[in-house]
Design a protein around this motif. Structure first.
Motif, PDB file in Angstrom:
ATOM      1  N   LEU A  81       0.830  -1.202   0.000  1.00  0.00           N
ATOM      2  CA  LEU A  81       0.000   0.000   0.000  1.00  0.00           C
ATOM      3  C   LEU A  81       0.867   1.256   0.000  1.00  0.00           C
ATOM      4  CD1 LEU A  81      -2.699  -0.970   2.663  1.00  0.00           C
ATOM      5  CD2 LEU A  81      -2.769  -1.341   0.183  1.00  0.00           C
ATOM      6  N   SER A  82       0.365   2.302  -0.645  1.00  0.00           N
ATOM      7  CA  SER A  82       1.042   3.594  -0.570  1.00  0.00           C
ATOM      8  C   SER A  82       0.855   4.168   0.836  1.00  0.00           C
ATOM      9  CB  SER A  82       0.463   4.560  -1.605  1.00  0.00           C
ATOM     10  OG  SER A  82      -0.870   4.925  -1.253  1.00  0.00           O
ATOM     11  N   LEU A  83       1.591   5.236   1.138  1.00  0.00           N
ATOM     12  CA  LEU A  83       1.476   5.843   2.464  1.00  0.00           C
ATOM     13  C   LEU A  83       0.051   6.316   2.727  1.00  0.00           C
ATOM     14  CD1 LEU A  83       2.743   6.854   5.081  1.00  0.00           C
ATOM     15  CD2 LEU A  83       3.409   8.940   3.875  1.00  0.00           C
ATOM     16  N   GLY A  84      -0.570   6.955   1.734  1.00  0.00           N
ATOM     17  CA  GLY A  84      -1.938   7.441   1.909  1.00  0.00           C
ATOM     18  C   GLY A  84      -2.927   6.308   2.104  1.00  0.00           C
ATOM     19  N   GLN A  85      -2.759   5.208   1.345  1.00  0.00           N
ATOM     20  CA  GLN A  85      -3.645   4.051   1.486  1.00  0.00           C
ATOM     21  C   GLN A  85      -3.463   3.398   2.855  1.00  0.00           C
ATOM     22  OE1 GLN A  85      -2.200   1.898  -1.914  1.00  0.00           O
ATOM     23  NE2 GLN A  85      -3.774   2.717  -3.297  1.00  0.00           N
ATOM     24  N   ARG A  86      -2.210   3.271   3.286  1.00  0.00           N
ATOM     25  CA  ARG A  86      -1.962   2.656   4.599  1.00  0.00           C
ATOM     26  C   ARG A  86      -2.532   3.504   5.726  1.00  0.00           C
ATOM     27  NH1 ARG A  86       1.326   3.536   8.430  1.00  0.00           N
ATOM     28  NH2 ARG A  86       2.831   4.809   7.302  1.00  0.00           N
ATOM     29  N   MET A  87      -2.412   4.845   5.580  1.00  0.00           N
ATOM     30  CA  MET A  87      -2.944   5.718   6.624  1.00  0.00           C
ATOM     31  C   MET A  87      -4.451   5.550   6.749  1.00  0.00           C
ATOM     32  SD  MET A  87      -2.524   7.772   9.013  1.00  0.00           S
ATOM     33  CE  MET A  87      -0.757   7.801   8.749  1.00  0.00           C
ATOM     34  N   ARG A  88      -5.143   5.486   5.600  1.00  0.00           N
ATOM     35  CA  ARG A  88      -6.589   5.266   5.645  1.00  0.00           C
ATOM     36  C   ARG A  88      -6.904   3.898   6.252  1.00  0.00           C
ATOM     37  NH1 ARG A  88      -8.427   5.432   0.060  1.00  0.00           N
ATOM     38  NH2 ARG A  88      -6.329   5.825  -0.711  1.00  0.00           N
ATOM     39  N   GLY A  89      -6.058   2.915   5.942  1.00  0.00           N
ATOM     40  CA  GLY A  89      -6.237   1.593   6.542  1.00  0.00           C
ATOM     41  C   GLY A  89      -6.033   1.595   8.042  1.00  0.00           C
ATOM     42  N   ASP A  90      -5.055   2.369   8.517  1.00  0.00           N
ATOM     43  CA  ASP A  90      -4.795   2.475   9.955  1.00  0.00           C
ATOM     44  C   ASP A  90      -5.954   3.166  10.681  1.00  0.00           C
ATOM     45  OD1 ASP A  90      -2.312   1.376  11.035  1.00  0.00           O
ATOM     46  OD2 ASP A  90      -1.274   2.648   9.605  1.00  0.00           O
TER      47      ASP A  90
END
Length: 331
Positions: free
Chosen positions: A154-163
């Protein structure tokens, strides 16, 4: 908040002191005490969205770690939802959510959905509640196409939304966000901010947000607290912070051709390079009227607004007035 309702977060005279050993000679070391948080007192009402800001090393992360029970205060009283975090950390974990912008709580090599399934088990979330919360987060954070992807892809933005979704599966009463938009592109930031607004409006989730991005604060928080050298230096509206700190925003204007400095009070030209001009104006003022005036009177090609840096705001507020970090030598 009703008169009888107790604040969700309460700090009264909270301190955190760390022992730091320093080498002072070939075989000699000195132990010093560093006061990271100093007599900190504030309350946060249920449903508030509060910005908690300050320069690096000010004590923000230390405060968050005490609020979650990771660290124990050296002195003072601290309660979250009536619970002492350091004494009942496991009990508190079911009532709070935490997102650290530079660290993930997801399992790196597992598909995103498997991390959520593990949290379903860990928090013992009822099946119906888990499915409802997961569906809401997936829809609002646009995670549907990412659920089968390993977190490491995941990109940083995708991972942040996942977190953020992971932190909300168990319906926490309070959400701590530590730099949730750091390193994100404009689109990802907008998605995260939009979701947090909706979360607070619909569910009344209390949010304590630490960030270096003043736009996060402007778009999400009605109240901001500034901490510096472990002390609470300001608590109020963002407009009041700008007023006290006399901070300025910068409007970068690109004209069709090189012209004399733009005249548009209260803005003032601070730099000119050919057809590009930089105008400083009070951060508490709206940029809309200024932009409209310049567009009407000058051949405008493009423009952008640069927000004041938090460190600069605080430096202007407390230059020469803030005591240094307390250190005490221990023999």
């Amino acid at each position: 908040m009703s008169v009888t309702e107790r604040p969700l977060i309460e700090l009264d005279g909270v301190e955190k002191v760390f022992d730091v050993r320093r080498k002072t000679g070939f075989l000699k070391r000195e132990r010093r005490q560093v006061r990271a948080v100093d007599s900190l007192s504030f309350t946060v009402a249920r449903g508030e969205m509060v910005g908690y800001i300050g320069p690096n090393g000010a004590g923000k992360s230390t405060t968050i770690k005490m609020l979650t029970g990771i660290l124990t205060p050296s002195a003072g009283r601290l309660r979250v939802a009536g619970i002492d975090p350091s004494r009942e950390r496991t009990r508190l974990a079911h009532r709070i959510g935490v997102v650290f912008g530079q660290r993930t709580t997801l399992w790196w090599d597992l598909p995103l959905i498997d991390s959520y399934r593990l949290m379903h088990r860990m928090y013992r979330i009822p099946d119906a509640r888990y499915r409802e919360n997961l569906d809401r987060c997936v829809e609002l954070l646009e995670l549907g196409d990412l659920l089968a992807a390993p977190v490491r892809q995941l990109s940083l933005g995708q991972r942040m939304r996942g977190d953020i979704a992971a932190a909300l599966l168990h319906d926490p009463e309070v959400l701590y966000l530590d730099e949730p938009t750091i390193g994100l592109d404009v689109i990802s930031k907008a998605k995260v901010r939009g979701f947090l607004k909706e979360l607070n409006a619909e569910l009344g989730t209390t949010v304590l947000l630490t960030t270096h991005d003043l736009q996060d604060i402007e778009q999400l928080c009605s109240r901001v607290m500034v901490i510096d050298h472990g002390r609470l230096m300001y608590d109020g509206a963002l407009a009041g912070l700008h007023e006290v700190g006399e901070s300025e925003r910068i409007l970068v204007v690109d004209l069709e051709r090189e012209l004399p400095p733009v005249e548009a009070p209260p803005a003032r030209v601070v730099k000119v390079e050919g057809p590009r001009q930089w105008l400083a104006f009070p951060a508490g003022e709206s940029a809309a009227a200024l932009v409209a005036r310049i567009a009407a009177e000058y051949p405008l090609v493009d423009l952008s607004v640069r927000e004041p840096d938090i460190e600069d705001v605080i430096a202007r507020m407390y230059a020469g007035a803030v005591p240094g970090r307390t250190e005490k030598a221990v023999s």
